[in-house]
Design a protein around this motif. Structure first.
Motif, PDB file in Angstrom:
ATOM      1  N   LEU A 153       0.812  -1.214   0.000  1.00 29.53           N
ATOM      2  CA  LEU A 153       0.000   0.000   0.000  1.00 29.53           C
ATOM      3  C   LEU A 153       0.841   1.258   0.000  1.00 29.53           C
ATOM      4  O   LEU A 153       1.978   1.278   0.460  1.00 29.53           O
ATOM      5  CB  LEU A 153      -0.976   0.026   1.182  1.00 29.53           C
ATOM      6  CG  LEU A 153      -0.463   0.400   2.573  1.00 29.53           C
ATOM      7  CD1 LEU A 153      -1.579   1.049   3.382  1.00 29.53           C
ATOM      8  CD2 LEU A 153       0.047  -0.813   3.310  1.00 29.53           C
ATOM      9  N   HIS A 154       0.229   2.285  -0.545  1.00 31.42           N
ATOM     10  CA  HIS A 154       0.767   3.645  -0.541  1.00 31.42           C
ATOM     11  C   HIS A 154      -0.114   4.419   0.428  1.00 31.42           C
ATOM     12  O   HIS A 154      -1.309   4.612   0.184  1.00 31.42           O
ATOM     13  CB  HIS A 154       0.688   4.223  -1.950  1.00 31.42           C
ATOM     14  CG  HIS A 154       1.099   5.662  -2.042  1.00 31.42           C
ATOM     15  ND1 HIS A 154       0.188   6.684  -2.223  1.00 31.42           N
ATOM     16  CD2 HIS A 154       2.313   6.253  -1.975  1.00 31.42           C
ATOM     17  CE1 HIS A 154       0.825   7.843  -2.275  1.00 31.42           C
ATOM     18  NE2 HIS A 154       2.119   7.605  -2.122  1.00 31.42           N
ATOM     19  N   LEU A 155       0.479   4.838   1.548  1.00 32.38           N
ATOM     20  CA  LEU A 155      -0.332   5.407   2.627  1.00 32.38           C
ATOM     21  C   LEU A 155      -1.220   6.555   2.160  1.00 32.38           C
ATOM     22  O   LEU A 155      -2.414   6.600   2.461  1.00 32.38           O
ATOM     23  CB  LEU A 155       0.576   5.889   3.766  1.00 32.38           C
ATOM     24  CG  LEU A 155       1.097   4.822   4.720  1.00 32.38           C
ATOM     25  CD1 LEU A 155       2.037   5.456   5.736  1.00 32.38           C
ATOM     26  CD2 LEU A 155      -0.036   4.105   5.436  1.00 32.38           C
ATOM     27  N   GLY A 156      -0.637   7.489   1.406  1.00 32.57           N
ATOM     28  CA  GLY A 156      -1.368   8.702   1.063  1.00 32.57           C
ATOM     29  C   GLY A 156      -2.575   8.483   0.178  1.00 32.57           C
ATOM     30  O   GLY A 156      -3.510   9.297   0.188  1.00 32.57           O
ATOM     31  N   SER A 157      -2.573   7.399  -0.611  1.00 33.07           N
ATOM     32  CA  SER A 157      -3.715   7.148  -1.473  1.00 33.07           C
ATOM     33  C   SER A 157      -4.525   5.930  -1.022  1.00 33.07           C
ATOM     34  O   SER A 157      -5.451   5.516  -1.718  1.00 33.07           O
ATOM     35  CB  SER A 157      -3.260   6.966  -2.929  1.00 33.07           C
ATOM     36  OG  SER A 157      -2.330   5.906  -3.038  1.00 33.07           O
ATOM     37  N   GLU A 162      -8.252  14.840   2.808  1.00 36.56           N
ATOM     38  CA  GLU A 162      -8.617  15.511   1.572  1.00 36.56           C
ATOM     39  C   GLU A 162      -7.362  15.523   0.705  1.00 36.56           C
ATOM     40  O   GLU A 162      -6.286  15.179   1.195  1.00 36.56           O
ATOM     41  CB  GLU A 162      -9.120  16.942   1.831  1.00 36.56           C
ATOM     42  CG  GLU A 162      -8.102  17.829   2.533  1.00 36.56           C
ATOM     43  CD  GLU A 162      -8.674  19.212   2.859  1.00 36.56           C
ATOM     44  OE1 GLU A 162      -8.267  20.164   2.164  1.00 36.56           O
ATOM     45  OE2 GLU A 162      -9.508  19.314   3.779  1.00 36.56           O
ATOM     46  N   PRO A 163      -7.468  15.852  -0.590  1.00 36.54           N
ATOM     47  CA  PRO A 163      -6.278  15.812  -1.435  1.00 36.54           C
ATOM     48  C   PRO A 163      -5.092  16.554  -0.825  1.00 36.54           C
ATOM     49  O   PRO A 163      -5.216  17.702  -0.402  1.00 36.54           O
ATOM     50  CB  PRO A 163      -6.750  16.471  -2.737  1.00 36.54           C
ATOM     51  CG  PRO A 163      -8.213  16.149  -2.794  1.00 36.54           C
ATOM     52  CD  PRO A 163      -8.683  16.213  -1.361  1.00 36.54           C
ATOM     53  N   GLU A 164      -3.963  15.858  -0.738  1.00 37.87           N
ATOM     54  CA  GLU A 164      -2.696  16.378  -0.215  1.00 37.87           C
ATOM     55  C   GLU A 164      -2.736  16.681   1.279  1.00 37.87           C
ATOM     56  O   GLU A 164      -1.813  17.289   1.815  1.00 37.87           O
ATOM     57  CB  GLU A 164      -2.243  17.615  -1.002  1.00 37.87           C
ATOM     58  CG  GLU A 164      -1.994  17.331  -2.476  1.00 37.87           C
ATOM     59  CD  GLU A 164      -1.426  18.515  -3.211  1.00 37.87           C
ATOM     60  OE1 GLU A 164      -0.841  19.404  -2.564  1.00 37.87           O
ATOM     61  OE2 GLU A 164      -1.566  18.566  -4.448  1.00 37.87           O
ATOM     62  N   LYS A 483      -5.300   5.635  -8.665  1.00 36.87           N
ATOM     63  CA  LYS A 483      -5.250   7.093  -8.810  1.00 36.87           C
ATOM     64  C   LYS A 483      -4.407   7.617  -7.657  1.00 36.87           C
ATOM     65  O   LYS A 483      -4.890   7.749  -6.531  1.00 36.87           O
ATOM     66  CB  LYS A 483      -6.669   7.681  -8.779  1.00 36.87           C
ATOM     67  CG  LYS A 483      -7.599   7.076  -9.826  1.00 36.87           C
ATOM     68  CD  LYS A 483      -8.994   7.701  -9.783  1.00 36.87           C
ATOM     69  CE  LYS A 483      -9.772   7.280  -8.556  1.00 36.87           C
ATOM     70  NZ  LYS A 483     -10.265   5.890  -8.636  1.00 36.87           N
ATOM     71  N   ASP A 484      -3.139   7.932  -7.935  1.00 37.59           N
ATOM     72  CA  ASP A 484      -2.206   8.205  -6.855  1.00 37.59           C
ATOM     73  C   ASP A 484      -2.483   9.503  -6.108  1.00 37.59           C
ATOM     74  O   ASP A 484      -1.940   9.716  -5.023  1.00 37.59           O
ATOM     75  CB  ASP A 484      -0.759   8.179  -7.373  1.00 37.59           C
ATOM     76  CG  ASP A 484      -0.516   9.176  -8.496  1.00 37.59           C
ATOM     77  OD1 ASP A 484      -1.487   9.634  -9.109  1.00 37.59           O
ATOM     78  OD2 ASP A 484       0.652   9.493  -8.758  1.00 37.59           O
ATOM     79  N   LEU A 485      -3.318  10.374  -6.668  1.00 41.83           N
ATOM     80  CA  LEU A 485      -3.667  11.623  -5.981  1.00 41.83           C
ATOM     81  C   LEU A 485      -5.027  11.548  -5.301  1.00 41.83           C
ATOM     82  O   LEU A 485      -5.505  12.520  -4.736  1.00 41.83           O
ATOM     83  CB  LEU A 485      -3.640  12.802  -6.972  1.00 41.83           C
ATOM     84  CG  LEU A 485      -2.268  13.135  -7.569  1.00 41.83           C
ATOM     85  CD1 LEU A 485      -2.363  14.333  -8.503  1.00 41.83           C
ATOM     86  CD2 LEU A 485      -1.227  13.396  -6.472  1.00 41.83           C
ATOM     87  N   GLU A 486      -5.670  10.383  -5.378  1.00 44.06           N
ATOM     88  CA  GLU A 486      -6.944  10.170  -4.703  1.00 44.06           C
ATOM     89  C   GLU A 486      -6.831   8.917  -3.845  1.00 44.06           C
ATOM     90  O   GLU A 486      -5.886   8.145  -3.983  1.00 44.06           O
ATOM     91  CB  GLU A 486      -8.080   9.997  -5.727  1.00 44.06           C
ATOM     92  CG  GLU A 486      -8.242  11.177  -6.674  1.00 44.06           C
ATOM     93  CD  GLU A 486      -9.326  10.933  -7.713  1.00 44.06           C
ATOM     94  OE1 GLU A 486     -10.277  10.185  -7.414  1.00 44.06           O
ATOM     95  OE2 GLU A 486      -9.198  11.469  -8.828  1.00 44.06           O
ATOM     96  N   ASP A 487      -7.812   8.725  -2.953  1.00 46.97           N
ATOM     97  CA  ASP A 487      -7.768   7.495  -2.180  1.00 46.97           C
ATOM     98  C   ASP A 487      -8.609   6.422  -2.856  1.00 46.97           C
ATOM     99  O   ASP A 487      -9.235   6.649  -3.894  1.00 46.97           O
ATOM    100  CB  ASP A 487      -8.166   7.726  -0.720  1.00 46.97           C
ATOM    101  CG  ASP A 487      -9.527   8.377  -0.554  1.00 46.97           C
ATOM    102  OD1 ASP A 487     -10.242   8.548  -1.558  1.00 46.97           O
ATOM    103  OD2 ASP A 487      -9.881   8.706   0.592  1.00 46.97           O
TER     104      ASP A 487
END
Length: 639
Positions: A153-157, A162-164, A483-487
């Motif tokens: 997993l990629h924690l941020g996504s 909210e975004p960022e 989608k690396d900028l969304e969860d």
């Protein structure tokens, strides 16, 4: 501060390339000198004319706190009194060309939140660990003969506010661990959490090799995450990138005005494919830096292993390069001899310091003996990602079932080399991004067939020799690619097919954990035997998975077409009665319910090279697991 003789010895080992804990010598550390508390700074910058420590505490004025060059090989030191944890700093470096550069500390344990780039003083000894039981059990475990199923997993996504804007490592621990544990995984693998400037590099273009990214909190917060994973029975593997680093001005690039961490020769330094720089694997101080870094993550953060990224890019001088962009090695070959030597040295050091660790190579070529010890000529890793299996299987699964019979070798070829390395079967983030589509959406057919294909693929994956890795979202059939900028699209779990797929993965994991034949002899030929690998016309394969206990065996039958077959004959190794203990086509998983409910008695007629066979229903796009539940009269008589 260490006494003078110890300091001199450490400096000697650092320059020799053998200081395995160089992060204790270099960087920023609380210290007491002449009864005064403060911070001791040390940095390697052999080409610098002058180095100073600058920060808010001295208004970024390099004249206030110059460092002293303590040896001819370029280590600079300074002690600044009355500084403490949380101090923000950089090194101001005057180059031989007369330029001033502001550089982050290569050994910093923490950094400012991007886009700010300064280093932050952060002691490592503040956290109290509570994972003694896990660490003791890890030392006693034979990982090669144990179940290993990894949730990447990629924690941020995975989930965000909210975004960022992300949760803290501690908050992620409270959310991720119950979810992953409930699904039955044994390990979590994190995309790199080392400090990096650009979110969309996912951590693979690093500037702070010793720093936990401040996006999600502090070093102690990350220790809490690992600690909680261990207390709940989950191992933690971290992606690590020793092959190359990014060119951001505050980072390692031309650190003291000259090529220092990177090769001086541009043909060896430039990773043109990624716009990054290759470490100089021939430089002894770089050895100390990188080997210490591997040991640092394993020791200081109690990590259970490292997945070493892009090993092929280290091994080959021509990796990702066009003709004319690279030069042959001294023997006329394309191998990076210095990198090969470094990799072996690194693995030897890691296993001497942390014998019970995992060193997993993401290596995409046919380089031999990747997961074999160095003393028999291997690279010294103990696991290798099976990229060949991954590519073949995804190509096969993306093929329309009508045409799969023409590609039958794609599902059988991997068994020719399955035991040549200690393999992990990886379905990683790289396979579900950049237009490659999600795992579910790779599958052909209508809505129902897509999910059936996914279940069949995952069932075959868990039956195939090798440890397992699946990227987040695959466990519930995310429709969109990553989608690396969304969860993740968590709302999909409100729909029956996705909820059933998650339930399927949970039960598949339980079967895996409970079944020694699926993992005990993962890396030995006697752990697998074909029953029928040749039925390409119907796209059906059958095989046995074996454990050390002779009567403990699973028969696996896989059908990769939508056709149902009744009274299908399957050869079995032993007389008795068999039971279907798991079917991917069960209705609770969204299947059509073509299951085998009753006992399947053997018929004493040879079939498929076996002395007897059973007849069974073969489900559409389905995988069936069978287990012998009663022995023959002859065996009872023998007992």
């Amino acid at each position: 501060m260490a006494n003078e003789s110890t300091l001199e010895h450490d400096i000697y080992l650092f320059h020799e390339g053998n200081l395995r804990y160089s992060y204790r010598l270099l960087g920023a550390h609380p210290d007491v000198q002449d009864g005064v508390e403060g911070i001791r700074f040390a940095v390697w910058a052999p080409n610098a004319v002058q180095v100073s420590v600058v920060g808010i505490f001295n208004e970024w004025d390099g004249r206030q706190n110059p460092m002293e060059k303590v040896n001819d090989n370029g280590i600079w030191m300074a002690f600044i009194p009355n500084l403490e944890k949380g101090t923000i700093y950089k090194y101001e470096i005057l180059t031989a060309h007369g330029h001033l550069r502001l550089k982050a500390d290569p050994y910093a344990f923490s950094s400012e939140l991007r886009p700010d780039t300064a280093s932050v003083v952060y002691p490592l000894d503040n956290y109290t660990w509570n994972d003694d039981e896990w660490m003791k059990e890890r030392k006693a475990q034979n990982i090669y003969e144990s179940p290993v199923s990894i949730y990447e997993l990629h924690l941020g996504s995975w989930k965000y506010i909210e975004p960022e804007v992300y949760y803290n490592y501690r908050e992620y621990a409270d959310m991720v661990i119950p979810y992953v544990k409930d699904l039955g995984y044994t390990h979590i693998e994190l995309l790199p959490i080392m400090e990096h400037p650009f979110d969309r590099s996912w951590g693979y273009q690093t500037t702070g090799y010793f720093g936990v990214t401040s996006r999600y909190g502090s070093p102690d917060d990350f220790k809490y995450f690992v600690d909680q994973c261990h207390q709940h029975g989950l191992g933690v593997i971290l992606d690590w990138v020793p092959g190359h680093f990014c060119k951001d001005e505050h980072g390692l690039r031309r650190f003291d005005g000259e090529a220092l961490y990177e090769y001086q020769n541009p043909s060896k330094a430039e990773k043109t494919q990624w716009g990054t720089l290759t470490f100089d694997f021939g430089r002894s101080e770089v050895h100390s830096f990188l080997i210490s870094n591997a040991i640092y993550w394993l020791k200081e953060y109690h990590l259970d292993g490292l997945r070493v990224d892009a090993v092929a890019s280290m091994l080959y001088l021509d990796f990702g390069k066009n003709e004319g962009e690279w030069e042959l090695n001294e023997y006329g070959g394309r191998e990076n001899i210095e990198a090969v030597s470094f990799i072996k040295k690194m693995n030897e050091a890691v296993f001497e310091e942390v014998p019970d660790t995992l060193m997993m190579a993401e290596e995409s070529t046919s380089w031999p003996l990747v997961s074999s010890p160095t003393y028999i000529g291997g690279l010294g890793f103990n696991y290798k990602w099976n990229m060949g299996w991954m590519n073949d299987m995804l190509k096969y699964m993306e093929t329309d079932p009508i045409h799969r019979k023409y590609n039958h070798n794609l599902i059988t070829f991997s068994l020719f080399y399955a035991f040549s390395e200690n393999f992990v079967l990886p379905i990683s983030h790289d396979e579900v991004v950049h237009g490659k589509k999600s795992l579910l959406n790779k599958m052909p057919g209508d809505y129902w067939q897509k999910f059936a294909n996914l279940r069949a693929f995952l069932g075959y994956m868990y039956a195939h020799p090798g440890k397992k890795l699946l990227f987040m979202g695959g466990e519930f059939g995310q429709f969109d690619e990553w989608k690396d900028l969304e969860d993740l699209d968590w709302e999909l779990l409100e729909y029956d097919s996705h909820a059933a797929t998650k339930n399927y993965m949970k039960e598949l994991h339980q079967l895996y954990l409970d079944s020694a034949p699926l993992w005990e002899l993962d890396h030995k030929e006697e752990g697998f035997s074909w029953i029928d690998a040749q039925n390409y016309d119907q796209s059906i394969v059958s095989f046995a998975r074996n454990s050390r206990t002779s009567n403990d065996q699973l028969i696996v039958v896989c059908n990769f077409t939508p056709q149902v077959y009744h009274d299908y004959k399957v050869g079995v190794p032993k007389h008795g009665s068999y039971k279907e203990i798991f079917s991917s086509d069960a209705e609770r998983f969204g299947g059509s319910g073509q299951v085998n409910g009753g006992p399947l008695g053997t018929i004493p007629e040879p079939w498929q090279g076996q002395d007897q066979h059973i007849t069974m229903t073969i489900p559409p796009l389905g995988v069936s697991f069978l287990k012998r539940t009663s022995v023959s009269k002859e065996e009872n008589h023998e007992k």
